[in-house]
Design a protein around this motif. Sequence first.
Motif, short mmCIF file in Angstrom:
data_model
loop_
_atom_site.label_atom_id
_atom_site.label_comp_id
_atom_site.label_asym_id
_atom_site.label_seq_id
_atom_site.Cartn_x
_atom_site.Cartn_y
_atom_site.Cartn_z
N TYR A 51 0.85 -1.18 0.00
CA TYR A 51 0.00 0.00 0.00
C TYR A 51 0.89 1.23 0.00
O TYR A 51 2.06 1.19 0.38
CB TYR A 51 -0.96 0.02 1.20
N VAL A 52 0.32 2.35 -0.44
CA VAL A 52 1.05 3.62 -0.49
C VAL A 52 0.26 4.64 0.31
O VAL A 52 -0.88 4.96 -0.04
CB VAL A 52 1.23 4.09 -1.95
N PRO A 53 0.84 5.17 1.40
CA PRO A 53 0.15 6.20 2.18
C PRO A 53 0.27 7.57 1.51
O PRO A 53 1.22 7.83 0.77
CB PRO A 53 0.87 6.19 3.53
N THR A 54 -0.69 8.42 1.78
CA THR A 54 -0.67 9.79 1.24
C THR A 54 -0.48 10.78 2.40
O THR A 54 -0.64 10.42 3.57
CB THR A 54 -1.96 10.13 0.49
N ASP A 55 -0.22 12.02 2.05
CA ASP A 55 -0.02 13.05 3.07
C ASP A 55 -1.32 13.41 3.79
O ASP A 55 -1.28 14.07 4.82
CB ASP A 55 0.65 14.29 2.47
N ASN A 56 -2.46 12.98 3.29
CA ASN A 56 -3.72 13.21 4.01
C ASN A 56 -4.28 11.90 4.58
O ASN A 56 -5.48 11.76 4.78
CB ASN A 56 -4.75 13.95 3.14
N ASP A 57 -3.36 10.96 4.84
CA ASP A 57 -3.65 9.71 5.56
C ASP A 57 -4.58 8.74 4.85
O ASP A 57 -5.23 7.92 5.48
CB ASP A 57 -4.18 10.00 6.97
N GLU A 58 -4.62 8.80 3.53
CA GLU A 58 -5.30 7.76 2.78
C GLU A 58 -4.29 6.67 2.45
O GLU A 58 -3.08 6.93 2.40
CB GLU A 58 -5.90 8.33 1.49
N LEU A 59 -4.78 5.47 2.23
CA LEU A 59 -3.94 4.35 1.84
C LEU A 59 -4.39 3.91 0.46
O LEU A 59 -5.56 3.63 0.24
CB LEU A 59 -4.08 3.19 2.83
N LEU A 60 -3.43 3.87 -0.48
CA LEU A 60 -3.75 3.55 -1.87
C LEU A 60 -3.23 2.16 -2.21
O LEU A 60 -2.07 1.83 -1.92
CB LEU A 60 -3.14 4.60 -2.80
N ILE A 144 -7.46 1.51 -5.35
CA ILE A 144 -8.44 1.51 -4.27
C ILE A 144 -7.95 2.53 -3.25
O ILE A 144 -6.87 2.39 -2.69
CB ILE A 144 -8.62 0.13 -3.64
N ARG A 145 -8.77 3.57 -3.06
CA ARG A 145 -8.45 4.65 -2.12
C ARG A 145 -9.14 4.33 -0.80
O ARG A 145 -10.38 4.31 -0.73
CB ARG A 145 -8.92 5.99 -2.67
N CYS A 146 -8.34 4.07 0.23
CA CYS A 146 -8.88 3.69 1.55
C CYS A 146 -8.73 4.86 2.51
O CYS A 146 -7.62 5.39 2.69
CB CYS A 146 -8.12 2.49 2.09
N ARG A 147 -9.85 5.26 3.12
CA ARG A 147 -9.86 6.36 4.09
C ARG A 147 -10.11 5.77 5.48
O ARG A 147 -11.24 5.40 5.81
CB ARG A 147 -10.95 7.36 3.73
N PRO A 148 -9.05 5.68 6.29
CA PRO A 148 -9.18 5.06 7.61
C PRO A 148 -10.15 5.82 8.52
O PRO A 148 -10.20 7.04 8.50
CB PRO A 148 -7.76 5.14 8.18
#
Length: 184
Positions: A51-60, A144-148
């Motif tokens: 997975y790849v995290p983003t600077d706004n805490d989404e996991l791609l 798949i954009r995952c928003r914890p």
Amino acid sequence: MLLPFTTDPFTAPTDRDMLPSERREFVRTHRTCVFGYRRRNDGPAMSVVYYVPTDNDELLVSTQAGRGKGRFVQRDGKVGLCLLDERWPFTYLQVYADAVVERDRCLVVDVMMAVGERMSGEQLGADARPFVEAMADKEDRVVIRCRPYATYATPPRHLAGHDQAEGLTHWVSGTVPWDAPDPS
């Protein structure tokens, strides 16, 4: 913005539960997880993915459009990711997330490039991008954009250094909202 791969992932404490901020740091600095979702029949489906995290805490997560992960997310949108620490003593952090499928080709290729970096441990050069673009097209890739919205932590525990199990402690963790503040 995608966060860069780190060669120094967060190390979970062994004497207490992780604080909410430490859980978020664990997520930001690791790279592999078990991606899980409900199935209509049988038990949950699970796949080990990068997975790849983003600077706004989404996991791609990159996947093929025709695979179960993408089809499920379009139908339901609730997923669980069990993030793995690749070091001993083994620990994991479960992340509960709302998920959507993204087809933006630039994002798909960017995520695939970032996954390649995580898989190889090295930054991919710009010369790799045309090959990744061709693969994205050929395999009909999506993100798949995952928003914890919550996490559950399991502490790293082992018997190393103990002559016997006496003195080995465990504690109960719990589900914590993603944006929970640390206790004062």
